[in-house]
Design a protein around this motif. Structure first.
Motif, PDB file in Angstrom:
ATOM      1  N   ASN A   2       0.816  -1.210   0.092  1.00  0.00           N
ATOM      2  CA  ASN A   2       0.095   0.037   0.027  1.00  0.00           C
ATOM      3  C   ASN A   2       0.853   1.285  -0.028  1.00  0.00           C
ATOM      4  O   ASN A   2       2.195   1.279   0.345  1.00  0.00           O
ATOM      5  CB  ASN A   2      -0.911  -0.008   1.093  1.00  0.00           C
ATOM      6  CG  ASN A   2      -0.271  -0.146   2.701  1.00  0.00           C
ATOM      7  OD1 ASN A   2       0.501   0.880   2.897  1.00  0.00           O
ATOM      8  ND2 ASN A   2      -0.856  -0.805   3.493  1.00  0.00           N
ATOM      9  N   SER A   4       0.682   3.866   2.005  1.00  0.00           N
ATOM     10  CA  SER A   4       1.372   4.252   3.322  1.00  0.00           C
ATOM     11  C   SER A   4       2.869   3.317   3.475  1.00  0.00           C
ATOM     12  O   SER A   4       3.602   4.208   3.964  1.00  0.00           O
ATOM     13  CB  SER A   4       0.415   4.024   4.413  1.00  0.00           C
ATOM     14  OG  SER A   4      -0.694   4.904   4.475  1.00  0.00           O
ATOM     15  N   SER A   5       2.800   2.207   3.409  1.00  0.00           N
ATOM     16  CA  SER A   5       4.124   1.428   3.326  1.00  0.00           C
ATOM     17  C   SER A   5       5.154   2.047   2.514  1.00  0.00           C
ATOM     18  O   SER A   5       6.193   1.835   2.865  1.00  0.00           O
ATOM     19  CB  SER A   5       3.332  -0.055   3.191  1.00  0.00           C
ATOM     20  OG  SER A   5       4.493  -0.832   3.556  1.00  0.00           O
ATOM     21  N   ASN A  34       1.365   0.642  15.319  1.00  0.00           N
ATOM     22  CA  ASN A  34       0.749   1.021  14.234  1.00  0.00           C
ATOM     23  C   ASN A  34       1.188   0.600  12.895  1.00  0.00           C
ATOM     24  O   ASN A  34       0.699   0.498  11.860  1.00  0.00           O
ATOM     25  CB  ASN A  34       0.212   2.432  14.248  1.00  0.00           C
ATOM     26  CG  ASN A  34      -1.013   2.610  15.353  1.00  0.00           C
ATOM     27  OD1 ASN A  34      -1.780   1.819  15.546  1.00  0.00           O
ATOM     28  ND2 ASN A  34      -0.930   3.668  15.918  1.00  0.00           N
ATOM     29  N   ILE A  38      -0.101  -1.060   9.440  1.00  0.00           N
ATOM     30  CA  ILE A  38       0.055  -0.598   8.163  1.00  0.00           C
ATOM     31  C   ILE A  38       0.550  -1.585   7.231  1.00  0.00           C
ATOM     32  O   ILE A  38       0.246  -1.709   6.163  1.00  0.00           O
ATOM     33  CB  ILE A  38       0.800   0.833   8.100  1.00  0.00           C
ATOM     34  CG1 ILE A  38      -0.007   1.882   8.726  1.00  0.00           C
ATOM     35  CG2 ILE A  38       1.435   1.341   6.706  1.00  0.00           C
ATOM     36  CD1 ILE A  38       0.739   3.226   9.075  1.00  0.00           C
ATOM     37  N   ARG A  45      -5.610   0.445   8.663  1.00  0.00           N
ATOM     38  CA  ARG A  45      -4.755   1.514   9.226  1.00  0.00           C
ATOM     39  C   ARG A  45      -3.696   2.059   7.944  1.00  0.00           C
ATOM     40  O   ARG A  45      -3.368   1.329   7.074  1.00  0.00           O
ATOM     41  CB  ARG A  45      -3.792   0.813  10.057  1.00  0.00           C
ATOM     42  CG  ARG A  45      -2.850   1.546  10.729  1.00  0.00           C
ATOM     43  CD  ARG A  45      -3.523   2.670  11.797  1.00  0.00           C
ATOM     44  NE  ARG A  45      -2.404   3.381  12.480  1.00  0.00           N
ATOM     45  CZ  ARG A  45      -2.261   4.641  12.243  1.00  0.00           C
ATOM     46  NH1 ARG A  45      -2.803   5.471  11.537  1.00  0.00           N
ATOM     47  NH2 ARG A  45      -1.208   5.190  12.937  1.00  0.00           N
ATOM     48  N   HIS A  46      -3.859   3.168   7.931  1.00  0.00           N
ATOM     49  CA  HIS A  46      -2.858   4.230   6.973  1.00  0.00           C
ATOM     50  C   HIS A  46      -2.240   5.076   7.912  1.00  0.00           C
ATOM     51  O   HIS A  46      -2.791   5.668   8.911  1.00  0.00           O
ATOM     52  CB  HIS A  46      -3.985   4.834   6.042  1.00  0.00           C
ATOM     53  CG  HIS A  46      -4.752   3.849   5.325  1.00  0.00           C
ATOM     54  ND1 HIS A  46      -4.411   3.073   4.391  1.00  0.00           N
ATOM     55  CD2 HIS A  46      -6.026   3.604   5.598  1.00  0.00           C
ATOM     56  CE1 HIS A  46      -5.815   2.598   3.907  1.00  0.00           C
ATOM     57  NE2 HIS A  46      -6.618   2.807   4.712  1.00  0.00           N
ATOM     58  N   LEU A  47      -1.135   5.568   7.181  1.00  0.00           N
ATOM     59  CA  LEU A  47      -0.590   7.210   7.669  1.00  0.00           C
ATOM     60  C   LEU A  47      -1.830   8.041   7.920  1.00  0.00           C
ATOM     61  O   LEU A  47      -2.737   8.248   6.712  1.00  0.00           O
ATOM     62  CB  LEU A  47       0.452   7.691   6.760  1.00  0.00           C
ATOM     63  CG  LEU A  47       1.626   6.701   6.604  1.00  0.00           C
ATOM     64  CD1 LEU A  47       2.707   7.272   5.574  1.00  0.00           C
ATOM     65  CD2 LEU A  47       2.566   6.590   7.906  1.00  0.00           C
ATOM     66  N   LYS A  74      -7.062   5.579   0.840  1.00  0.00           N
ATOM     67  CA  LYS A  74      -8.327   5.478   1.923  1.00  0.00           C
ATOM     68  C   LYS A  74      -9.540   5.335   1.338  1.00  0.00           C
ATOM     69  O   LYS A  74     -10.544   4.841   2.060  1.00  0.00           O
ATOM     70  CB  LYS A  74      -8.158   6.611   2.839  1.00  0.00           C
ATOM     71  CG  LYS A  74      -7.029   6.758   3.682  1.00  0.00           C
ATOM     72  CD  LYS A  74      -7.086   8.029   4.447  1.00  0.00           C
ATOM     73  CE  LYS A  74      -5.676   8.220   5.587  1.00  0.00           C
ATOM     74  NZ  LYS A  74      -5.929   9.213   6.513  1.00  0.00           N
TER      75      LYS A  74
END
Length: 120
Positions: A2, A4-5, A34, A38, A45-47, A74
């Motif tokens: 994803n 965020s990762s 958290n 992610i 869960r995202h940033l 998201k």
């Protein structure tokens, strides 16, 4: 993987961080639990925006593009994801156009009276 990762990986590379724990310590409001969620894509869960903007600033990324990519990640419906994706592409094209324009303005180009231009 994803978005965020991917941002976390960019930060790790930029700051030469050797573990996710060190990355979690470097990101405002993040903890290793958290970050693990992610990485695994758990609990949706995202940033958050603050974290994404921090990473954008640290890595020299366009903040508008980062926020649009985060919004796409998201988004819950495929229609919303498509709209965010389209907007991200438009922003990317604009950034490339601006960079090219700046390059031409500051670097200029030279012509050796042949048919092709040579960039300085």
């Amino acid at each position: 993987m994803n978005f965020s990762s991917e941002l976390v990986d960019l930060l790790k590379n930029k700051k030469e961080l050797t573990s996710d724990n060190k990355a979690a310590d470097a990101i405002p409001g993040m903890n290793s639990g958290n970050l693990s969620k992610i990485r695994k894509g758990l609990d949706g869960r995202h940033l958050n925006e603050e974290q994404a903007l921090y990473i954008a600033a640290e890595c020299g990324l366009n903040p508008q593009w980062v926020l649009v990519q985060l919004a796409e990640e998201k988004a819950r419906s495929e229609e919303a994801k498509a709209v965010w994706s389209n907007l991200a592409k438009k922003i990317s094209k604009s950034v490339v156009a601006v960079a090219l324009t700046i390059s031409l303005v500051f670097c200029g180009f030279q012509s050796d009276n042949s048919e092709s231009a040579v960039f300085a």
